[in-house]
Each structure stands twice: as structure tokens, then as C-alpha cells.
Design a protein around this motif. Structure first.
Motif, PDB file in Angstrom:
ATOM      1  N   LEU A  86       0.823  -1.281  -0.024  1.00 29.07           N
ATOM      2  CA  LEU A  86      -0.105  -0.060   0.051  1.00 29.07           C
ATOM      3  C   LEU A  86       0.777   1.017  -0.033  1.00 29.07           C
ATOM      4  O   LEU A  86       2.029   1.212   0.588  1.00 29.07           O
ATOM      5  CB  LEU A  86      -0.875   0.055   1.069  1.00 29.07           C
ATOM      6  CG  LEU A  86      -2.135  -0.819   1.448  1.00 29.07           C
ATOM      7  CD1 LEU A  86      -2.564  -0.675   2.813  1.00 29.07           C
ATOM      8  CD2 LEU A  86      -3.072  -0.496   0.516  1.00 29.07           C
ATOM      9  N   SER A  87       0.435   2.253  -0.812  1.00 27.68           N
ATOM     10  CA  SER A  87       1.377   3.681  -0.513  1.00 27.68           C
ATOM     11  C   SER A  87       0.499   4.204   0.658  1.00 27.68           C
ATOM     12  O   SER A  87      -0.524   4.644   0.627  1.00 27.68           O
ATOM     13  CB  SER A  87       1.489   4.244  -1.966  1.00 27.68           C
ATOM     14  OG  SER A  87       0.035   4.468  -2.303  1.00 27.68           O
ATOM     15  N   ALA A  88       1.504   4.963   1.473  1.00 29.16           N
ATOM     16  CA  ALA A  88       1.051   5.577   2.287  1.00 29.16           C
ATOM     17  C   ALA A  88       0.628   7.224   1.884  1.00 29.16           C
ATOM     18  O   ALA A  88       1.277   7.779   0.896  1.00 29.16           O
ATOM     19  CB  ALA A  88       2.112   6.065   3.731  1.00 29.16           C
ATOM     20  N   ASP A  89      -0.334   7.845   2.556  1.00 30.88           N
ATOM     21  CA  ASP A  89      -0.755   9.246   2.138  1.00 30.88           C
ATOM     22  C   ASP A  89       0.337  10.287   2.536  1.00 30.88           C
ATOM     23  O   ASP A  89       0.478  11.053   1.962  1.00 30.88           O
ATOM     24  CB  ASP A  89      -2.146   9.655   2.535  1.00 30.88           C
ATOM     25  CG  ASP A  89      -3.177   8.687   2.335  1.00 30.88           C
ATOM     26  OD1 ASP A  89      -2.967   8.073   1.073  1.00 30.88           O
ATOM     27  OD2 ASP A  89      -4.164   8.369   2.927  1.00 30.88           O
ATOM     28  N   SER A  90       0.969   9.867   3.619  1.00 29.69           N
ATOM     29  CA  SER A  90       1.947  10.826   4.339  1.00 29.69           C
ATOM     30  C   SER A  90       2.988  10.026   5.105  1.00 29.69           C
ATOM     31  O   SER A  90       2.558   8.761   5.494  1.00 29.69           O
ATOM     32  CB  SER A  90       1.246  12.022   5.108  1.00 29.69           C
ATOM     33  OG  SER A  90       0.554  11.471   5.911  1.00 29.69           O
ATOM     34  N   GLY A  91       4.092  10.737   5.327  1.00 27.12           N
ATOM     35  CA  GLY A  91       5.145  10.090   5.982  1.00 27.12           C
ATOM     36  C   GLY A  91       6.180   9.378   5.403  1.00 27.12           C
ATOM     37  O   GLY A  91       6.142   9.472   4.056  1.00 27.12           O
ATOM     38  N   SER A  92       7.017   8.824   6.124  1.00 28.08           N
ATOM     39  CA  SER A  92       8.175   8.092   5.326  1.00 28.08           C
ATOM     40  C   SER A  92       8.584   6.890   6.069  1.00 28.08           C
ATOM     41  O   SER A  92       8.331   6.882   7.192  1.00 28.08           O
ATOM     42  CB  SER A  92       9.600   9.074   5.353  1.00 28.08           C
ATOM     43  OG  SER A  92       9.761   9.146   6.639  1.00 28.08           O
ATOM     44  N   ILE A  93       9.207   5.935   5.311  1.00 29.03           N
ATOM     45  CA  ILE A  93       9.832   4.699   5.652  1.00 29.03           C
ATOM     46  C   ILE A  93      11.113   4.727   5.185  1.00 29.03           C
ATOM     47  O   ILE A  93      11.570   5.032   4.030  1.00 29.03           O
ATOM     48  CB  ILE A  93       8.903   3.562   5.152  1.00 29.03           C
ATOM     49  CG1 ILE A  93       7.362   3.384   5.684  1.00 29.03           C
ATOM     50  CG2 ILE A  93       9.531   2.146   5.352  1.00 29.03           C
ATOM     51  CD1 ILE A  93       6.348   2.726   4.670  1.00 29.03           C
ATOM     52  N   THR A  94      12.172   4.430   6.166  1.00 34.42           N
ATOM     53  CA  THR A  94      13.582   4.378   5.836  1.00 34.42           C
ATOM     54  C   THR A  94      13.746   3.043   6.458  1.00 34.42           C
ATOM     55  O   THR A  94      13.623   2.530   7.336  1.00 34.42           O
ATOM     56  CB  THR A  94      14.272   5.370   6.258  1.00 34.42           C
ATOM     57  OG1 THR A  94      14.044   5.509   7.847  1.00 34.42           O
ATOM     58  CG2 THR A  94      14.018   6.728   5.719  1.00 34.42           C
ATOM     59  N   VAL A  95      14.902   2.360   5.541  1.00 37.48           N
ATOM     60  CA  VAL A  95      15.753   1.088   5.989  1.00 37.48           C
ATOM     61  C   VAL A  95      17.150   1.637   5.898  1.00 37.48           C
ATOM     62  O   VAL A  95      17.900   1.953   4.835  1.00 37.48           O
ATOM     63  CB  VAL A  95      15.156   0.154   4.931  1.00 37.48           C
ATOM     64  CG1 VAL A  95      16.305  -1.047   5.173  1.00 37.48           C
ATOM     65  CG2 VAL A  95      13.905  -0.212   4.882  1.00 37.48           C
ATOM     66  N   ASP A  96      17.724   1.493   6.979  1.00 34.76           N
ATOM     67  CA  ASP A  96      19.054   1.788   7.213  1.00 34.76           C
ATOM     68  C   ASP A  96      19.286   3.225   6.652  1.00 34.76           C
ATOM     69  O   ASP A  96      20.349   3.544   5.928  1.00 34.76           O
ATOM     70  CB  ASP A  96      20.116   0.958   5.942  1.00 34.76           C
ATOM     71  CG  ASP A  96      20.638  -0.174   6.846  1.00 34.76           C
ATOM     72  OD1 ASP A  96      20.635  -0.246   8.099  1.00 34.76           O
ATOM     73  OD2 ASP A  96      20.853  -1.350   6.256  1.00 34.76           O
ATOM     74  N   GLY A  97      18.365   4.229   6.864  1.00 34.29           N
ATOM     75  CA  GLY A  97      18.493   5.655   6.573  1.00 34.29           C
ATOM     76  C   GLY A  97      18.429   5.970   5.092  1.00 34.29           C
ATOM     77  O   GLY A  97      18.175   6.982   4.707  1.00 34.29           O
ATOM     78  N   ARG A  98      17.951   4.856   4.369  1.00 27.46           N
ATOM     79  CA  ARG A  98      17.328   5.154   3.015  1.00 27.46           C
ATOM     80  C   ARG A  98      15.989   5.150   2.952  1.00 27.46           C
ATOM     81  O   ARG A  98      15.459   4.234   3.232  1.00 27.46           O
ATOM     82  CB  ARG A  98      18.227   3.871   2.186  1.00 27.46           C
ATOM     83  CG  ARG A  98      17.744   4.207   0.759  1.00 27.46           C
ATOM     84  CD  ARG A  98      18.216   3.014  -0.208  1.00 27.46           C
ATOM     85  NE  ARG A  98      17.643   2.921  -1.481  1.00 27.46           N
ATOM     86  CZ  ARG A  98      17.861   2.213  -2.453  1.00 27.46           C
ATOM     87  NH1 ARG A  98      18.545   1.445  -2.140  1.00 27.46           N
ATOM     88  NH2 ARG A  98      17.209   2.383  -3.689  1.00 27.46           N
ATOM     89  N   ASP A  99      15.567   6.322   2.162  1.00 29.34           N
ATOM     90  CA  ASP A  99      14.050   6.461   2.162  1.00 29.34           C
ATOM     91  C   ASP A  99      13.655   5.357   0.993  1.00 29.34           C
ATOM     92  O   ASP A  99      13.886   5.451  -0.228  1.00 29.34           O
ATOM     93  CB  ASP A  99      13.878   7.814   1.642  1.00 29.34           C
ATOM     94  CG  ASP A  99      12.328   8.203   1.777  1.00 29.34           C
ATOM     95  OD1 ASP A  99      11.593   7.361   1.660  1.00 29.34           O
ATOM     96  OD2 ASP A  99      12.153   9.262   1.750  1.00 29.34           O
TER      97      ASP A  99
END
Ligand SMILES: Nc1ncnc2c1ncn2[C@@H]1O[C@H](COP(=O)(O)OP(=O)(O)OP(=O)(O)O)[C@@H](O)[C@H]1O
Length: 251
Positions: free
Chosen positions: A53-66
Motif C-alpha cells: 500500500l502507498s502511504a498518504d503521508s510520512g516516510s519509511i526508511t531502511v538503514d537511513g535510505r528512504d
């Protein structure tokens, strides 16, 4: 640095806000459990993290990578794997064939398909080790459709592990399992190597408190509390949320 960081996640369905400003982080190797009553938004958070699903807002990072804009397959190649409540196995194939396919999809096997038979002795050995560890070796020649629901859930976890993830997301891994299967699955989950961080949605409080090092409580799509198990266990408001929020009887 956190392995996975969720910042200010928001999601609505048809104008109904399901997630509001959800933030939490998973550290490398951490056993992090998300709890909350039915409908709190747990699975929606998972789907946003994995990219279904794509979020409407906010962010997800893995090891600092967006990774917020990346498709699910790209997130898998960054080390994410997941299982959901509905199984996604190949029903007509055997247990071992399902696992071989999962292992073949992974480097370094993917680039060695040209090898002649007897091929991939190392792949077969790895498959055997995983199936033995998870109590499925004796079932290797059975089609997935012949397994009990609990065995299917175990196989799902094995297949997710086959991709060699750094973070494994498990959505209610013990749901539908017998008490004996639940105890076995919880103990296997506890014993997973620290090279894999775990983010688990779970309703069974025995499993939650036997596995969790950190618990995030979701309620009405918001983070109600995020902290060590002792803090969650001792919080009277969390009990109230559960018992007024339609949680399952054993929760
Ligand atoms: N695709 C969708 N379309 C519309 N509403 C949805 C969709 N997916 C989830 N919802 C709604 O979003 C809310 C949160 O659902 P979600 O499945 O994330 O909750 P949950 O905490 O995982 O619940 P459970 O413990 O019952 O699995 C619910 O009200 C659900 O009905």
C-alpha cells in the motif's frame, strides 16, 4: 542507526483515516511486536512498510535510505520479507518444491540455474536444514494443500526466511495454530538468528511477552504507547483498550 524507521505515517481509505502520524523504529536484530485491538491499523502499517500500500503521508526508511516510493520487490531486495494472515503458498507443489522455489529466487542461486543435475547440492542442504529446524522435513513430499493450517503458517515463515532477510515482518504468525504449534512457533521465532530483526503483529499475549523486546501499541490508527514489555504490561490504559476494543479473548 535504526534498521527500519517509520515516520509520521498516514493512510485513509475512502476518506476514512486509518493511520495517523504513526512513528516507531526497529533496531537491528530487535524483536519488536505491534499489538492493538482489531481494526487498530496494524496490517495497514505492515502493508505500507512492505510496499503493498502507498502511504498518504510520512516516510519509511531502511538503514537511513528512504524507501517510501519504492515498489515491494525493491524493498525485498533491500532485505525485507513478510508473511501475512492469508497464506500465499503454491498449493499443488510439495513443501520441498515450495522451498526450492523460494531459495532459487535468492542470490546466489538465481545466477546458477545453468548448472547440470545433480544440481544445487547446497540449495538442497539448505532446504533440508530449514525444514528440519521447523519440523517440516517429514512433510517434505506432501502437497501444501495436505498440510494443517498451522504447518502452512510455519512453511510461510520458512519461505520468508529463505530470502535471507534483515527484517522479517510476521502478521499474526500463530493465528490458527493449535496450542502445541503456537508454543513451537514461538520458540522457533525466539531462536531466530540476531542477523534478522523481527516486526511481529500478534494477538496472543503469551507469544507477545515471550518474544517481544519492544512493543508498539496501536489504537485507532495511532501509536498509543511504544516501549519495553514491562512498561506495556504494567499500563492500565493498555488493558482498558484491549478489553474495550474487541480484542480476542486470550489477548
Ligand atoms: N483496503 C481497504 N479498504 C477499506 N478499508 C480498509 C482496507 N484495509 C483495511 N481497512 C480498514 O482499516 C482499518 C484498519 O484495518 P487493519 O486490517 O489495518 O487493522 P488490524 O489492526 O490489522 O486489525 P486485525 O487485528 O483485525 O487484523 C479497519 O477499519 C479496516 O476495515
Amino acid at each position: 542507526m535504526s534498521l527500519l524507521s517509520v515516520e509520521g505515517l498516514g493512510k485513509s481509505f475512502d476518506g476514512l483515516r486509518v493511520l495517523r502520524d504513526v512513528s516507531f523504529a526497529v533496531q537491528p536484530g530487535q524483536r519488536h511486536v505491534i499489538i492493538g485491538p482489531n481494526g487498530a491499523g496494524k496490517t495497514t502499517v505492515f502493508k505500507c512498510i512492505i510496499g503493498l500500500l502507498s502511504a498518504d503521508s510520512g516516510s519509511i526508511t531502511v538503514d537511513g535510505r528512504d524507501v517510501t516510493g519504492l515498489p515491494a520487490h525493491a524493498r525485498v531486495s533491500l532485505g525485507m520479507a513478510c508473511t501475512f494472515q492469508k497464506t500465499s503458498l503454491f498449493w499443488r507443489l510439495t513443501v520441498e518444491e515450495n522451498l526450492h522455489l523460494a531459495l532459487l529466487a535468492r542470490k546466489p542461486y538465481r545466477f546458477r540455474l545453468w548448472r547440470p543435475l545433480p544440481w544445487h547440492a547446497d540449495l538442497r542442504r539448505e532446504a533440508r536444514e530449514l525444514l528440519e529446524e521447523w519440523g517440516l522435513w517429514s512433510r517434505r513430499d506432501h502437497r501444501v494443500g495436505e498440510l494443517s493450517y498451522g504447518e502452512q503458517r510455519m512453511l510461510e515463515i520458512v519461505l520468508a526466511l529463505a530470502s535471507g532477510p534483515r527484517i522479517l515482518l510476521l502478521d499474526e504468525p500463530t493465528s490458527g495454530m493449535s496450542p502445541a504449534e503456537t508454543a513451537r512457533a514461538a520458540s522457533l521465532i525466539r531462536e531466530l538468528p540476531r542477523s534478522v530483526a523481527l516486526l511481529i503483529i500478534e494477538h496472543d499475549m503469551d507469544v507477545v511477552f515471550s518474544v517481544a523486546e519492544h512493543i508498539t501499541v496501536l489504537h485507532h490508527g495511532e501509536v498509543f504507547l511504544s516501549g519495553p514489555p514491562e512498561r506495556v504490561r504494567g499500563d492500565e490504559r493498555v488493558r482498558e483498550i484491549y478489553f474495550s476494543g474487541g480484542a480476542r479473548p486470550h489477548a
